[in-house]
Design a protein around this motif. Sequence first.
Motif, mmCIF file in Angstrom:
data_model
loop_
_atom_site.group_PDB
_atom_site.id
_atom_site.type_symbol
_atom_site.label_atom_id
_atom_site.label_comp_id
_atom_site.label_asym_id
_atom_site.label_seq_id
_atom_site.Cartn_x
_atom_site.Cartn_y
_atom_site.Cartn_z
ATOM 1 N N GLN A 42 102.554 28.154 -4.245
ATOM 2 C CA GLN A 42 102.532 26.813 -3.653
ATOM 3 C C GLN A 42 102.796 25.749 -4.714
ATOM 4 O O GLN A 42 103.510 24.763 -4.458
ATOM 5 C CB GLN A 42 101.178 26.549 -2.978
ATOM 6 C CG GLN A 42 101.144 25.278 -2.152
ATOM 7 C CD GLN A 42 102.166 25.270 -1.026
ATOM 8 O OE1 GLN A 42 102.258 26.228 -0.261
ATOM 9 N NE2 GLN A 42 102.951 24.204 -0.923
ATOM 10 N N ASN A 43 102.255 25.955 -5.894
ATOM 11 C CA ASN A 43 102.494 24.991 -6.980
ATOM 12 C C ASN A 43 103.978 24.910 -7.332
ATOM 13 O O ASN A 43 104.505 23.819 -7.593
ATOM 14 C CB ASN A 43 101.687 25.384 -8.219
ATOM 15 C CG ASN A 43 100.199 25.229 -8.020
ATOM 16 O OD1 ASN A 43 99.758 24.492 -7.136
ATOM 17 N ND2 ASN A 43 99.409 25.907 -8.837
ATOM 18 N N LEU A 44 104.646 26.061 -7.326
ATOM 19 C CA LEU A 44 106.082 26.068 -7.620
ATOM 20 C C LEU A 44 106.862 25.401 -6.483
ATOM 21 O O LEU A 44 107.788 24.622 -6.737
ATOM 22 C CB LEU A 44 106.570 27.503 -7.843
ATOM 23 C CG LEU A 44 108.036 27.680 -8.252
ATOM 24 C CD1 LEU A 44 108.368 26.870 -9.495
ATOM 25 C CD2 LEU A 44 108.349 29.159 -8.476
ATOM 26 N N THR A 80 101.953 32.895 -13.244
ATOM 27 C CA THR A 80 101.347 31.575 -13.064
ATOM 28 C C THR A 80 102.402 30.542 -12.672
ATOM 29 O O THR A 80 102.066 29.457 -12.191
ATOM 30 C CB THR A 80 100.670 31.104 -14.365
ATOM 31 O OG1 THR A 80 101.675 30.983 -15.391
ATOM 32 C CG2 THR A 80 99.608 32.107 -14.810
ATOM 33 N N ASP A 125 105.762 23.068 -4.586
ATOM 34 C CA ASP A 125 105.460 21.632 -4.653
ATOM 35 C C ASP A 125 106.135 20.938 -5.832
ATOM 36 O O ASP A 125 106.147 19.705 -5.889
ATOM 37 C CB ASP A 125 103.939 21.422 -4.748
ATOM 38 C CG ASP A 125 103.212 21.844 -3.471
ATOM 39 O OD1 ASP A 125 103.883 21.975 -2.420
ATOM 40 O OD2 ASP A 125 101.986 22.049 -3.539
ATOM 41 N N SER A 126 106.671 21.700 -6.772
ATOM 42 C CA SER A 126 107.275 21.093 -7.964
ATOM 43 C C SER A 126 108.641 20.479 -7.685
ATOM 44 O O SER A 126 109.191 19.779 -8.529
ATOM 45 C CB SER A 126 107.393 22.138 -9.085
ATOM 46 O OG SER A 126 108.389 23.106 -8.774
ATOM 47 N N ASP A 176 96.865 33.279 -8.105
ATOM 48 C CA ASP A 176 96.172 32.102 -7.542
ATOM 49 C C ASP A 176 97.127 31.277 -6.665
ATOM 50 O O ASP A 176 97.704 31.807 -5.734
ATOM 51 C CB ASP A 176 95.570 31.254 -8.669
ATOM 52 C CG ASP A 176 94.552 32.032 -9.481
ATOM 53 O OD1 ASP A 176 93.824 32.851 -8.881
ATOM 54 O OD2 ASP A 176 94.483 31.839 -10.711
ATOM 55 N N ASN A 177 97.290 29.984 -6.976
ATOM 56 C CA ASN A 177 98.120 29.102 -6.150
ATOM 57 C C ASN A 177 99.520 28.890 -6.740
ATOM 58 O O ASN A 177 100.175 27.890 -6.446
ATOM 59 C CB ASN A 177 97.433 27.734 -5.992
ATOM 60 C CG ASN A 177 96.131 27.833 -5.237
ATOM 61 O OD1 ASN A 177 96.019 28.560 -4.265
ATOM 62 N ND2 ASN A 177 95.127 27.099 -5.704
ATOM 63 N N ALA A 178 99.979 29.840 -7.554
ATOM 64 C CA ALA A 178 101.241 29.658 -8.269
ATOM 65 C C ALA A 178 102.424 29.441 -7.330
ATOM 66 O O ALA A 178 103.293 28.598 -7.608
ATOM 67 C CB ALA A 178 101.503 30.861 -9.174
ATOM 68 N N ARG A 183 104.059 28.703 -14.569
ATOM 69 C CA ARG A 183 104.033 27.527 -15.447
ATOM 70 C C ARG A 183 105.382 27.263 -16.102
ATOM 71 O O ARG A 183 105.829 26.125 -16.200
ATOM 72 C CB ARG A 183 102.941 27.679 -16.510
ATOM 73 C CG ARG A 183 101.536 27.470 -15.986
ATOM 74 C CD ARG A 183 100.565 27.231 -17.133
ATOM 75 N NE ARG A 183 100.547 28.355 -18.061
ATOM 76 C CZ ARG A 183 99.661 29.350 -17.999
ATOM 77 N NH1 ARG A 183 98.735 29.355 -17.065
ATOM 78 N NH2 ARG A 183 99.696 30.332 -18.877
ATOM 79 N N ILE A 214 107.800 25.862 -13.477
ATOM 80 C CA ILE A 214 107.419 24.500 -13.080
ATOM 81 C C ILE A 214 107.803 23.501 -14.166
ATOM 82 O O ILE A 214 108.323 22.415 -13.893
ATOM 83 C CB ILE A 214 105.908 24.439 -12.772
ATOM 84 C CG1 ILE A 214 105.605 25.215 -11.478
ATOM 85 C CG2 ILE A 214 105.434 22.994 -12.647
ATOM 86 C CD1 ILE A 214 104.134 25.407 -11.208
#
Length: 297
Positions: free
Chosen positions: A257-259, A223, A261-262, A253-255, A225, A228
């Motif tokens: 891209q989320n990372l 994830t 974007d962090s 999922d979108n992990a 998380r 991030i």
Amino acid sequence: MKMILFSLPGNEELTALLAKKMDAEIGEATLRKFPDGESYTRILSHVKDKCVVLVCTLHEPDEKLLPLYFLSHTAKSLGAMCTCLVAPYLAYMRQDKIFNEGEGITSGFFGNLISGFADSLTTVDPHLHRINSLGQVYHIPNTVIHAADDISRWIKSNVENPVLIGPDSESEQWVSEVAKNAGAPFTVLQKVRHGDRDVEVSVPDVDKYKNATPVLVDDIISTARTMIETVSHLKTAGMKPPICIGIHAVFSDNAYQNLLDSGVEKIVTCNTIPHPSNTIDLSDVITKEVKELMQHT
């Protein structure tokens, strides 16, 4: 013993690297589904009296398992001497205890299943949290490859003035090993509890590392998380954007891209699971370990 490698769908690039370094042929097989959804398997290459190496990383394993099972048994029915599974990422290792009433220990069930159709197993850094060794779960000859040395070499060659960051005290042993081999310092985030709901996370000696490039290292990025959250702590502490390194690029999922974007500088993973972030090639060490394991199979 002659070797022939078969790539399960999605593993073609790693299979090609391994075949070249093993001086082995790549086998041809047809794997598809009938209109009713059942799996069809046909081996088109000659496998009699050969060791069949099945290359199949096991993220999202449920769809892969039956074709792998059929391919192994088909090879043996055609006279293969043995079937050796190379699964750089090994699924179901986290489910190693009963957390809630009514559950089963599925890591053991999965291990029994694979041990029933493969003669050996080679994998990379499986999740052995509450398990002392892979042999407790897989009852076939097995080899566990550690990516720490390859990660250290990559850091040494590609990161200027690195400092390795561990997200918590549990990560210290892993991070310290990679840092030592990379010839780099390391530090671990510290949590200071001010109350039941007030927890401050700090970077020890942050001023000492203000000009360093932070490198976060973890075995599985799922994830993302934890990473991030760690990136956020480093940003608050005034450190540079970090490089994030993971062995297994699960990225649910979108992990990914989320990372990105962090606020990270770069995301790097090993090629245990095919992903655009794959930068560290483990085919040399996999080749070496598979050859050694096969001598005892």
